[in-house]
Design a protein around this motif. Structure first.
Motif, PDB file in Angstrom:
ATOM      1  N   PHE A 195      30.965  17.753 -34.219  1.00  0.00           N
ATOM      2  CA  PHE A 195      31.474  16.383 -34.280  1.00  0.00           C
ATOM      3  C   PHE A 195      30.340  15.452 -33.871  1.00  0.00           C
ATOM      4  N   TRP A 196      29.946  14.578 -34.798  1.00  0.00           N
ATOM      5  CA  TRP A 196      28.855  13.631 -34.547  1.00  0.00           C
ATOM      6  C   TRP A 196      29.384  12.194 -34.513  1.00  0.00           C
ATOM      7  N   VAL A 217      35.047  27.954 -35.189  1.00  0.00           N
ATOM      8  CA  VAL A 217      35.125  27.893 -36.650  1.00  0.00           C
ATOM      9  C   VAL A 217      36.241  26.938 -37.085  1.00  0.00           C
ATOM     10  N   LYS A 218      37.293  26.841 -36.258  1.00  0.00           N
ATOM     11  CA  LYS A 218      38.472  26.070 -36.653  1.00  0.00           C
ATOM     12  C   LYS A 218      38.546  24.667 -36.073  1.00  0.00           C
ATOM     13  N   SER A 219      37.942  24.438 -34.906  1.00  0.00           N
ATOM     14  CA  SER A 219      38.120  23.122 -34.285  1.00  0.00           C
ATOM     15  C   SER A 219      37.024  22.822 -33.267  1.00  0.00           C
ATOM     16  N   THR A 220      37.003  21.553 -32.842  1.00  0.00           N
ATOM     17  CA  THR A 220      36.135  21.125 -31.755  1.00  0.00           C
ATOM     18  C   THR A 220      36.841  20.019 -30.997  1.00  0.00           C
ATOM     19  N   GLN A 221      36.616  19.935 -29.704  1.00  0.00           N
ATOM     20  CA  GLN A 221      37.297  18.961 -28.860  1.00  0.00           C
ATOM     21  C   GLN A 221      36.554  17.627 -28.846  1.00  0.00           C
ATOM     22  N   VAL A 222      37.314  16.548 -28.908  1.00  0.00           N
ATOM     23  CA  VAL A 222      36.722  15.208 -28.906  1.00  0.00           C
ATOM     24  C   VAL A 222      37.402  14.347 -27.856  1.00  0.00           C
ATOM     25  N   ASP A 268      42.685  15.795 -37.220  1.00  0.00           N
ATOM     26  CA  ASP A 268      41.605  14.889 -37.633  1.00  0.00           C
ATOM     27  C   ASP A 268      42.114  13.445 -37.691  1.00  0.00           C
ATOM     28  N   LYS A 269      43.290  13.264 -38.269  1.00  0.00           N
ATOM     29  CA  LYS A 269      43.874  11.930 -38.377  1.00  0.00           C
ATOM     30  C   LYS A 269      44.208  11.383 -36.994  1.00  0.00           C
ATOM     31  N   ASP A 270      44.755  12.258 -36.162  1.00  0.00           N
ATOM     32  CA  ASP A 270      45.148  11.856 -34.817  1.00  0.00           C
ATOM     33  C   ASP A 270      43.931  11.410 -33.999  1.00  0.00           C
ATOM     34  N   ALA A 271      42.847  12.192 -34.097  1.00  0.00           N
ATOM     35  CA  ALA A 271      41.617  11.843 -33.366  1.00  0.00           C
ATOM     36  C   ALA A 271      41.056  10.509 -33.850  1.00  0.00           C
TER      37      ALA A 271
END
Length: 215
Positions: free
Chosen positions: A40-41, A62-67, A101-104
């Motif tokens: 996530f950039w 592979v499936k997600s990253t925390q933001v 993705d939308k929620d973030a």
């Protein structure tokens, strides 16, 4: 973690294509193992939409990253960015944004509003292609969301909307009154009686008489 970019990469972003080419190269720099993890950039821009920095906020599985929204905007505040673009990769190759993705993105839009740093777009990329929340209309949709808007801001928006509506109604009434006054004056000049004008315009004789005194 700041991503090293050259002066050549500090371009003015006019469309997602320009940004994708830079980010694709950055993603391909990683070894194959890391490339298959979600990154996530955040890209910070100045008032001329020129890239100030690119920061790798997080790298997950592979499936997600925390933001975390505050981490996302930390560098933007320090470097004086006036707008930002979020960007993350999908190792699966799919460009369909998940509900997460939308929620973030929804959260980032609201935090950006509080800090007065606009989130202008969110890109999902692979090594072959990308999708843009802005180009697909998702940004416009999420900008209308009230899910993460603090209650006091919702009340403030309602007050602002009502105030704007009142101002528009006032302007419209002024235009109508001006048109009516001009019409009455023109009819009076044609020697029509006050009663005739009142009947034609469906207004009171007193109003016509009041305007007639201006002549």
């Amino acid at each position: 973690m700041n991503v090293k970019i050259t002066d050549k990469d500090k371009i003015s972003v006019t469309n997602p294509d320009d940004l994708y080419e830079i980010m694709r190269r950055i993603l391909l720099r990683d070894n194959k193992i890391d490339r298959e993890k979600e990154h996530f950039w955040m890209i910070g821009l100045n008032m001329a939409n020129i890239i100030l920095y690119i920061e790798l906020v997080s790298m997950g599985s592979v499936k997600s990253t925390q933001v975390e929204p505050m981490n996302v905007f930390r560098v933007a505040v320090l470097k004086g960015a006036t707008s930002v673009i979020a960007l993350h990769n999908h190792p699966s190759g799919s460009l369909t944004p998940s509900e997460e993705d939308k929620d973030a993105t929804d959260r980032l839009i609201q935090v950006g509003r509080i800090l007065d740093i606009k989130l202008t777009d969110h890109l999902i990329i692979t090594t072959e292609k990308y999708m843009s929340f802005l180009n697909t209309g998702l940004m416009a949709q999420l900008e209308k969301s009230l899910k993460y808007v603090p209650p006091y801001l919702i009340e403030q928006r309602i007050v602002e909307i009502k105030k704007k509506q009142e101002q528009e109604l006032k302007k419209e009434k002024q235009k109508t009154d001006k048109f009516k006054e001009t019409t009455i004056i023109n009819l009076l000049k044609k020697k029509m009686t006050i009663e005739e004008i009142a009947s034609i315009l469906n207004t009171s004789s007193k109003e016509v008489e009041k305007i007639s005194k201006k002549l």
